[in-house]
Write a protein that holds these residues in place. Structure first.
Motif, PDB file in Angstrom:
ATOM      1  N   ASN A 374      30.111  33.874  43.951  1.00 43.23           N
ATOM      2  CA  ASN A 374      29.534  34.669  45.042  1.00 43.23           C
ATOM      3  C   ASN A 374      28.419  33.910  45.754  1.00 43.23           C
ATOM      4  OD1 ASN A 374      31.257  36.819  44.473  1.00 43.23           O
ATOM      5  ND2 ASN A 374      29.800  37.797  43.077  1.00 43.23           N
ATOM      6  N   LEU A 375      27.553  33.273  44.970  1.00 41.45           N
ATOM      7  CA  LEU A 375      26.472  32.487  45.575  1.00 41.45           C
ATOM      8  C   LEU A 375      27.037  31.299  46.343  1.00 41.45           C
ATOM      9  CD1 LEU A 375      23.848  32.409  42.668  1.00 41.45           C
ATOM     10  CD2 LEU A 375      23.621  33.590  44.864  1.00 41.45           C
ATOM     11  N   LEU A 376      28.067  30.682  45.779  1.00 35.33           N
ATOM     12  CA  LEU A 376      28.673  29.513  46.401  1.00 35.33           C
ATOM     13  C   LEU A 376      29.295  29.856  47.753  1.00 35.33           C
ATOM     14  CD1 LEU A 376      29.233  26.502  45.861  1.00 35.33           C
ATOM     15  CD2 LEU A 376      31.382  27.191  44.779  1.00 35.33           C
ATOM     16  N   ILE A 377      29.994  30.967  47.784  1.00 33.27           N
ATOM     17  CA  ILE A 377      30.629  31.406  49.041  1.00 33.27           C
ATOM     18  C   ILE A 377      29.568  31.629  50.114  1.00 33.27           C
ATOM     19  CG2 ILE A 377      31.942  33.241  50.151  1.00 33.27           C
ATOM     20  CD1 ILE A 377      33.627  31.388  48.447  1.00 33.27           C
ATOM     21  N   LYS A 378      28.443  32.268  49.733  1.00 33.39           N
ATOM     22  CA  LYS A 378      27.360  32.504  50.697  1.00 33.39           C
ATOM     23  C   LYS A 378      26.787  31.186  51.210  1.00 33.39           C
ATOM     24  CE  LYS A 378      25.872  36.990  48.858  1.00 33.39           C
ATOM     25  NZ  LYS A 378      24.779  37.726  48.179  1.00 33.39           N
ATOM     26  N   GLU A 379      26.577  30.245  50.296  1.00 29.16           N
ATOM     27  CA  GLU A 379      26.047  28.948  50.704  1.00 29.16           C
ATOM     28  C   GLU A 379      27.014  28.244  51.652  1.00 29.16           C
ATOM     29  OE1 GLU A 379      23.164  27.672  50.126  1.00 29.16           O
ATOM     30  OE2 GLU A 379      22.399  29.075  48.633  1.00 29.16           O
ATOM     31  N   LEU A 380      28.309  28.302  51.341  1.00 26.96           N
ATOM     32  CA  LEU A 380      29.309  27.630  52.177  1.00 26.96           C
ATOM     33  C   LEU A 380      29.426  28.292  53.548  1.00 26.96           C
ATOM     34  CD1 LEU A 380      32.027  27.056  49.436  1.00 26.96           C
ATOM     35  CD2 LEU A 380      30.664  25.292  50.560  1.00 26.96           C
ATOM     36  N   GLU A 381      29.323  29.614  53.581  1.00 24.14           N
ATOM     37  CA  GLU A 381      29.377  30.323  54.865  1.00 24.14           C
ATOM     38  C   GLU A 381      28.234  29.893  55.769  1.00 24.14           C
ATOM     39  OE1 GLU A 381      29.422  34.428  53.812  1.00 24.14           O
ATOM     40  OE2 GLU A 381      31.607  34.506  53.511  1.00 24.14           O
ATOM     41  N   SER A 382      27.072  29.657  55.178  1.00 24.24           N
ATOM     42  CA  SER A 382      25.918  29.247  55.987  1.00 24.24           C
ATOM     43  C   SER A 382      26.088  27.840  56.546  1.00 24.24           C
ATOM     44  CB  SER A 382      24.633  29.328  55.149  1.00 24.24           C
ATOM     45  OG  SER A 382      24.604  28.315  54.174  1.00 24.24           O
ATOM     46  N   MET A 383      27.038  27.077  55.970  1.00 26.85           N
ATOM     47  CA  MET A 383      27.320  25.718  56.459  1.00 26.85           C
ATOM     48  C   MET A 383      28.620  25.695  57.266  1.00 26.85           C
ATOM     49  SD  MET A 383      26.084  23.251  53.314  1.00 26.85           S
ATOM     50  CE  MET A 383      26.735  24.209  51.955  1.00 26.85           C
ATOM     51  N   ASP A 384      28.971  26.833  57.842  1.00 29.62           N
ATOM     52  CA  ASP A 384      30.119  26.943  58.725  1.00 29.62           C
ATOM     53  C   ASP A 384      31.439  26.709  57.982  1.00 29.62           C
ATOM     54  OD1 ASP A 384      31.106  27.606  61.216  1.00 29.62           O
ATOM     55  OD2 ASP A 384      31.315  25.524  61.839  1.00 29.62           O
ATOM     56  N   MET A 385      31.483  27.101  56.723  1.00 32.23           N
ATOM     57  CA  MET A 385      32.733  27.078  55.955  1.00 32.23           C
ATOM     58  C   MET A 385      33.026  28.521  55.567  1.00 32.23           C
ATOM     59  SD  MET A 385      32.095  23.636  53.622  1.00 32.23           S
ATOM     60  CE  MET A 385      33.759  23.547  52.976  1.00 32.23           C
ATOM     61  N   LYS A 386      33.536  29.269  56.567  1.00 31.97           N
ATOM     62  CA  LYS A 386      33.620  30.728  56.437  1.00 31.97           C
ATOM     63  C   LYS A 386      34.917  31.218  55.804  1.00 31.97           C
ATOM     64  CE  LYS A 386      30.693  31.371  60.519  1.00 31.97           C
ATOM     65  NZ  LYS A 386      29.506  31.681  59.741  1.00 31.97           N
ATOM     66  N   ASN A 387      35.912  30.365  55.707  1.00 38.50           N
ATOM     67  CA  ASN A 387      37.220  30.807  55.221  1.00 38.50           C
ATOM     68  C   ASN A 387      37.528  30.302  53.820  1.00 38.50           C
ATOM     69  OD1 ASN A 387      37.833  32.096  57.734  1.00 38.50           O
ATOM     70  ND2 ASN A 387      38.292  30.070  58.599  1.00 38.50           N
ATOM     71  N   VAL A 388      36.498  29.952  53.096  1.00 35.55           N
ATOM     72  CA  VAL A 388      36.704  29.389  51.764  1.00 35.55           C
ATOM     73  C   VAL A 388      36.964  30.504  50.747  1.00 35.55           C
ATOM     74  CG1 VAL A 388      35.676  28.047  49.903  1.00 35.55           C
ATOM     75  CG2 VAL A 388      35.222  27.424  52.282  1.00 35.55           C
ATOM     76  N   SER A 461      28.223  21.573  63.285  1.00 37.54           N
ATOM     77  CA  SER A 461      27.242  21.382  64.359  1.00 37.54           C
ATOM     78  C   SER A 461      26.406  22.641  64.466  1.00 37.54           C
ATOM     79  CB  SER A 461      27.966  21.110  65.692  1.00 37.54           C
ATOM     80  OG  SER A 461      28.813  22.200  66.021  1.00 37.54           O
ATOM     81  N   GLY A 462      25.457  22.646  65.394  1.00 41.25           N
ATOM     82  CA  GLY A 462      24.682  23.844  65.697  1.00 41.25           C
ATOM     83  C   GLY A 462      23.952  24.424  64.507  1.00 41.25           C
ATOM     84  N   ILE A 463      24.066  25.756  64.358  1.00 43.55           N
ATOM     85  CA  ILE A 463      23.339  26.469  63.296  1.00 43.55           C
ATOM     86  C   ILE A 463      23.773  26.003  61.914  1.00 43.55           C
ATOM     87  CG2 ILE A 463      22.957  28.726  62.258  1.00 43.55           C
ATOM     88  CD1 ILE A 463      23.102  29.938  65.034  1.00 43.55           C
ATOM     89  N   ALA A 464      25.098  25.741  61.757  1.00 45.22           N
ATOM     90  CA  ALA A 464      25.593  25.273  60.459  1.00 45.22           C
ATOM     91  C   ALA A 464      24.919  23.966  60.062  1.00 45.22           C
ATOM     92  CB  ALA A 464      27.107  25.092  60.505  1.00 45.22           C
ATOM     93  N   ALA A 465      24.755  23.075  61.032  1.00 45.44           N
ATOM     94  CA  ALA A 465      24.093  21.801  60.761  1.00 45.44           C
ATOM     95  C   ALA A 465      22.634  22.025  60.384  1.00 45.44           C
ATOM     96  CB  ALA A 465      24.192  20.901  61.982  1.00 45.44           C
ATOM     97  N   GLN A 466      21.987  22.962  61.069  1.00 44.32           N
ATOM     98  CA  GLN A 466      20.601  23.276  60.735  1.00 44.32           C
ATOM     99  C   GLN A 466      20.497  23.810  59.309  1.00 44.32           C
ATOM    100  OE1 GLN A 466      18.589  25.753  63.610  1.00 44.32           O
ATOM    101  NE2 GLN A 466      16.960  26.303  62.171  1.00 44.32           N
ATOM    102  N   ASN A 467      21.455  24.677  58.944  1.00 48.06           N
ATOM    103  CA  ASN A 467      21.463  25.223  57.585  1.00 48.06           C
ATOM    104  C   ASN A 467      21.669  24.128  56.540  1.00 48.06           C
ATOM    105  OD1 ASN A 467      21.037  27.842  58.423  1.00 48.06           O
ATOM    106  ND2 ASN A 467      23.218  28.324  58.560  1.00 48.06           N
ATOM    107  N   VAL A 468      22.563  23.183  56.845  1.00 44.91           N
ATOM    108  CA  VAL A 468      22.780  22.072  55.922  1.00 44.91           C
ATOM    109  C   VAL A 468      21.487  21.281  55.746  1.00 44.91           C
ATOM    110  CG1 VAL A 468      23.953  19.854  55.610  1.00 44.91           C
ATOM    111  CG2 VAL A 468      25.256  21.853  56.326  1.00 44.91           C
TER     112      VAL A 468
END
Length: 558
Positions: A374-388, A461-468
């Motif tokens: 669950n934590l991993l999915i949230k972290e990945l979503e914040s890096m623009d990996m929303k369909n994992v 790019s964009g917000i996902a890159a900022q989150n990374v």
């Protein structure tokens, strides 16, 4: 490093926290990663050596307090003073290379084992720990931390007892059939009887050697003793008579002076001692026996003992130790049926308890795996990996030191795709971000101090890159991070920023690395935003990105 690709010579000090490396495409960023990779035991390609040179090298210096690392270094007799590890890889034009750790030449297999406790490199061309299913259980247990610590200890204590009983059972038969066992029984009985029949005593062998030496030299000994006896006592002119005359002479004057009396007393004592010694010499030589059969008996006995020494041990003590060992083995075999039943019964009882403790471990791991997912999915979503989609697949294995769980991470990066092992579905950029997400949630428990991320910005790019960038900054509060990036949103989070450039002197091309100050950092961020055409707007944009990064760090500290 020296004479590596476009680098003639480069010395680079990597700071703590987040170190960002940027530069134009082809400037030589990959050279830095490849050089570090050589010090991690990666394969050397001679094209990496600078053109026109015969030899180059890369040297990295680490500092670590990792106890597992200290253990490996100690086992291999490599000094590790003050936690410093210096790794050197020397490369040659013929394609050969050598590796040294703290000055000691090592095989690449040992080098890889050592550096596995020092640094992780995450990029498209590196083998990831995440790709190795045998390491997935470690990820889960690291995430679980104290929640699984005592359960693992309880299981491990019982498993050690279980393993000991299994070893005892295995030793009874040594995986032999009845015919082989009977042959062993016959051999053991023969060996025991042979040693018993010899009636060995502790110091017998050394005493026999001394006695043989006397017998072999008995004639020479007799002649020497006889001459000595004659000189002391029996010749017309002998020592005792001469000293006797001296004693007689001194006795008549010894009363006149204390010093003369002292001399007299000493010489008189010497005379009596010579008389005693002459008697000892006479008795010894008169009792020397030249019977040849006695020497023959000594030789036969020594041969008998030497035969036992060749078979069972170099010394009498070792023969006795071997005797005790085979006697115990014979006892165990002759009583093996009864002993086997006892051990099997004990093992069955332990297995029931061990299985209960293993199930406790499995239950904890499944719960922790779900939390981690669950934590991993949230972290990945914040890096623009929303369909994992991610899951942890549990299969049962035989009892081992860490339980009965075999674990493999399964993932799908796209809607509609089946979950598959992570090593078979992830691209370079995806795996780097995936590992970043892991490191974010495991930062406190992971013992590796240095992480290198290459191509982590692929496809974002964009917000996902900022989150990374922010996640890298978060992890960098606990670990040293080296990151190569093309994105300004990530680069802006640097605690230390290095710019890599390719230059030419008209004859040769070479790569240089410059550590940027605040102004240089702003200019480089502007270049990342707009390319070569830097304008006032891109400079303002760079300032804004840097301000946002600074605000995030300040907020995090508060």
């Amino acid at each position: 490093m020296k004479n590596c690709a476009l680098v003639e010579e480069l010395r680079l000090t990597i700071d703590k926290n987040l170190n960002i490396l940027t530069g134009e495409t082809g400037s030589g960023k990959s050279i830095i990663i490849d050089a570090i990779g050589l010090c991690l035991g990666n394969k050397y390609d001679k094209s990496f050596l600078r053109k026109g040179t015969e030899k180059g090298f890369v040297e990295t210096v680490f500092s670590s307090d990792n106890n597992n690392l200290k253990k490996i270094m100690k086992e291999n007799d490599i000094d590790m003073e003050d936690g410093i590890i210096t790794i050197t890889r020397v490369i040659y034009s013929d394609g050969k290379s050598t590796a040294r750790v703290n000055g000691r030449t090592v095989k690449l297999s040992l080098l890889k084992e050592i550096v596995s406790y020092l640094i992780d490199i995450h990029g498209q061309h590196q083998n990831q720990l995440l790709f190795d299913p045998s390491r997935h259980l470690t990820f889960i247990d690291s995430f679980a931390g104290e929640n699984i610590f005592y359960a693992k200890k309880d299981y491990k204590d019982l498993y050690d007892e279980y393993s000991k009983k299994k070893s005892e059972l295995s030793r009874l038969n040594d995986n032999k059939d009845e015919m082989e066992i009977q042959r062993e029984i016959d051999l053991l009985k023969f060996q025991i009887n042979e040693i018993d029949s010899a009636n060995l005593t502790q110091d017998e062998y050394d005493e026999l050697l001394k006695k043989r030496e006397v017998f072999r030299n008995s004639e020479k000994i007799y002649n020497s003793l006889n001459i000595s006896y004659e000189a002391i006592h029996n010749n017309d002119v002998n020592a005792i008579d001469i000293i006797g005359r001296i004693v007689s002479e001194l006795s008549s004057v010894s009363s006149f002076d204390d010093r003369i009396e002292a001399i007299y007393n000493d010489i008189e004592r010497i005379m009596y001692e010579l008389q005693d010694l002459s008697g000892d010499i006479r008795n010894y030589k008169d009792n020397i026996n030249f019977e040849p059969y006695e020497l023959e008996e000594i030789e036969i006995r020594l041969d008998e003992i030497n035969n036992l020494r060749r078979k069972y041990g170099n010394t009498i003590d070792e023969i006795f130790e071997f005797y005790d060992k085979i006697s115990k083995r014979l006892y165990d075999i002759l009583n093996r049926d009864e002993e086997k039943e006892r051990l099997k019964s004990e093992l069955k009882s332990i297995e029931i308890k061990l299985n209960e403790k293993a199930e406790i471990l499995t239950d904890i791991r499944k719960k922790e795996a779900e939390k981690m997912s669950n934590l991993l999915i949230k972290e990945l979503e914040s890096m623009d990996m929303k369909n994992v989609a991610f899951s942890t697949e549990f299969t049962e294995k035989d009892f081992s030191h860490d339980g009965k769980d075999s674990i493999e991470f399964m993932v799908s990066f796209n809607i509609g795709e089946d979950l598959r092992p992570i090593s078979k579905v992830a691209s370079g950029g995806e795996i780097s971000r995936f590992m970043l997400a892991f490191k974010t949630i495991l930062a406190d428990s992971d013992e590796i101090d240095t992480l290198v991320f290459d191509e982590i910005d692929t496809g974002i790019s964009g917000i996902a890159a900022q989150n990374v960038g922010e996640k890298l900054s978060d992890i960098a509060t606990k670990k040293q991070i080296i990151c190569i990036t093309h994105l300004p949103q990530i680069a802006a989070n640097a605690d230390t920023h290095y710019c890599i450039e390719k230059k030419s002197d008209g004859e040769r091309t070479f790569t240089i690395v410059e550590r940027l100050d605040d102004e240089g950092k702003k200019k480089e961020i502007s270049r990342l935003i707009s390319g070569k055409q830097v304008t006032e707007k891109t400079i303002e944009h760079a300032k804004e990105i840097l301000t946002l990064s600074k605000e995030y760090k300040n907020k995090r500290v508060i």
